[in-house]
Design an enzyme around this catalytic site. Structure first.
Site, PDB file in Angstrom:
ATOM      1  N   HIS A 130       0.866  -1.187   0.000  1.00 32.97           N
ATOM      2  CA  HIS A 130       0.000   0.000   0.000  1.00 32.97           C
ATOM      3  C   HIS A 130       0.907   1.243   0.000  1.00 32.97           C
ATOM      4  O   HIS A 130       1.005   1.969   0.989  1.00 32.97           O
ATOM      5  CB  HIS A 130      -0.884  -0.044   1.251  1.00 32.97           C
ATOM      6  CG  HIS A 130      -2.081   0.865   1.202  1.00 32.97           C
ATOM      7  ND1 HIS A 130      -2.354   1.694   0.129  1.00 32.97           N
ATOM      8  CD2 HIS A 130      -3.079   1.081   2.106  1.00 32.97           C
ATOM      9  CE1 HIS A 130      -3.465   2.364   0.376  1.00 32.97           C
ATOM     10  NE2 HIS A 130      -3.927   2.015   1.561  1.00 32.97           N
ATOM     11  N   GLN A 133      -0.414   4.884   0.976  1.00 33.28           N
ATOM     12  CA  GLN A 133      -0.635   5.050   2.405  1.00 33.28           C
ATOM     13  C   GLN A 133       0.684   5.340   3.120  1.00 33.28           C
ATOM     14  O   GLN A 133       0.770   6.232   3.962  1.00 33.28           O
ATOM     15  CB  GLN A 133      -1.269   3.786   2.993  1.00 33.28           C
ATOM     16  CG  GLN A 133      -1.479   3.843   4.502  1.00 33.28           C
ATOM     17  CD  GLN A 133      -2.544   4.842   4.909  1.00 33.28           C
ATOM     18  OE1 GLN A 133      -3.651   4.804   4.398  1.00 33.28           O
ATOM     19  NE2 GLN A 133      -2.216   5.745   5.824  1.00 33.28           N
ATOM     20  N   ASP A 220      -2.697  -2.241  12.095  1.00 29.89           N
ATOM     21  CA  ASP A 220      -3.690  -2.331  11.009  1.00 29.89           C
ATOM     22  C   ASP A 220      -4.650  -3.447  11.399  1.00 29.89           C
ATOM     23  O   ASP A 220      -4.386  -4.210  12.347  1.00 29.89           O
ATOM     24  CB  ASP A 220      -2.965  -2.633   9.681  1.00 29.89           C
ATOM     25  CG  ASP A 220      -3.886  -2.622   8.469  1.00 29.89           C
ATOM     26  OD1 ASP A 220      -5.026  -2.108   8.577  1.00 29.89           O
ATOM     27  OD2 ASP A 220      -3.470  -3.146   7.407  1.00 29.89           O
TER      28      ASP A 220
END
Ligand code: CP
Ligand code: NVA
Length: 303
Positions: A130, A133, A220
């Site tokens: 990602h 991010q 996360d």
């Protein structure tokens, strides 16, 4: 800089720093009402095979801020969802658009779009990584802590796409990176090998060892998009992999907490820690906009 943002491993420390500097500038300009139409008349296609709040809205607003426009393309409605090959989709969309952001499952699909299309491709999340991010995460860390060298990043939880990108981003910027996760849920083996060879890196099952003296603690969700059927099992496995007061007690007294969001309170993070660090966590979410605008300008502007 390469023509695409497929994964952070493809960027040098200098290229990351250049993106962060431009992101800071664009954030300043937006806050002060200074127009920056670097992508006037350009169109970004945004292909989503998974849900999104932050990525979708920040890319769409980002293109608008830059004087361009964005198209939301749900894979449910595209022929790609009915089996049209990505190679053909890439060549067709290259004739209409100036860039594509794609959120999907397989990293190989993103790489195939880049290989077969002729416009910049941006990875908006795959099962593997990602990068957008983590550019926002690095921007936020620098905003709050000033610099990266010698600072310690800790990540607690699933060795997933976020863990993979945080390791690469943290090590490239000269941070010490410590990951705490269950043995069977470690990050990508090649990324861990690279991190061990290129910086200060540990991966342990001991969350307090990983969090000790950390400057920033990340987490996360325990079950990522696409892993919904593993949710019950993961709740058992990850039960002790949580950011809570015990973890914060061993980190530096002024340690930041970061979460890419969405968060599951009382799972990977307590509601108390999340609210105590809400300023940093929602600054991180806002910085998605500024960091991605910098990426869009670097990849799509003619200048
Ligand atoms: N952090 C993140 O990528 O959020 P979305 O899934 O809402 O885009
Ligand atoms: N690891 C999470 C991140 C969501 C932004 C997922 O892939 O669902």
């Amino acid at each position: 800089m390469a023509n695409h943002l497929l994964k952070l491993m493809d960027l040098s420390e200098k290229e990351i720093t250049d993106i962060l500097n431009l992101a800071d500038q664009l954030k300043y300009e937006k806050k002060h009402g200074i127009e920056h139409h670097y992508l006037k008349g350009k169109t970004l296609g945004m292909i989503f095979q998974k849900s999104s709040t932050r990525t979708r809205v920040s890319f769409e607003v980002g293109m608008y801020d830059l004087g361009g426009s964005a198209l939301f393309l749900s894979s449910r409605d595209l022929q790609i969802g009915r089996g049209e090959p990505v190679e053909d989709t890439a060549r067709v969309l290259s004739g209409y658009l100036d860039g594509i952001m794609i959120r999907t499952y397989k990293q190989s699909e993103v790489e195939a779009l880049a290989q077969h299309g002729s416009i910049p491709i941006i990875n908006g999340l795959t099962d593997y990584c990602h990068p957008c991010q983590v550019l926002a995460d690095l921007m936020t860390f620098r905003e709050f802590k000033g610099n990266f060298a010698g600072k310690k990043m800790c990540y607690i939880g699933d060795g997933n796409n976020m863990a993979n990108s945080l390791i690469v981003g943290g090590i490239k910027m000269g941070m010490t990176v410590a990951i705490a996760c269950p043995k069977a849920y470690q990050p990508d083996a090649e990324i861990m090998k690279w991190a061990t060879e290129n910086g200060e890196f540990i991966c342990t099952e001991d969350i307090l060892e990983a969090a000790k003296d950390a400057d920033v603690i990340y987490t996360d969700v325990w079950a990522s998009m696409g892993q919904e059927d593993e949710k019950a099992e993961r709740e058992k496995v990850f039960k002790n992999y949580q950011i809570n007061d015990n973890v914060m007690a061993v980190a530096k007294p002024d340690a930041m907490v970061q979460h890419c969001l969405p968060a599951h309170r009382e799972e990977e993070i307590t509601a108390k820690v999340l609210e105590e660090h809400a300023e940093e966590i929602f600054a991180e979410a806002e910085n998605r906009l500024h960091a991605q605008k910098a990426v869009l300008v670097k990849l799509m502007s003619d200048k």
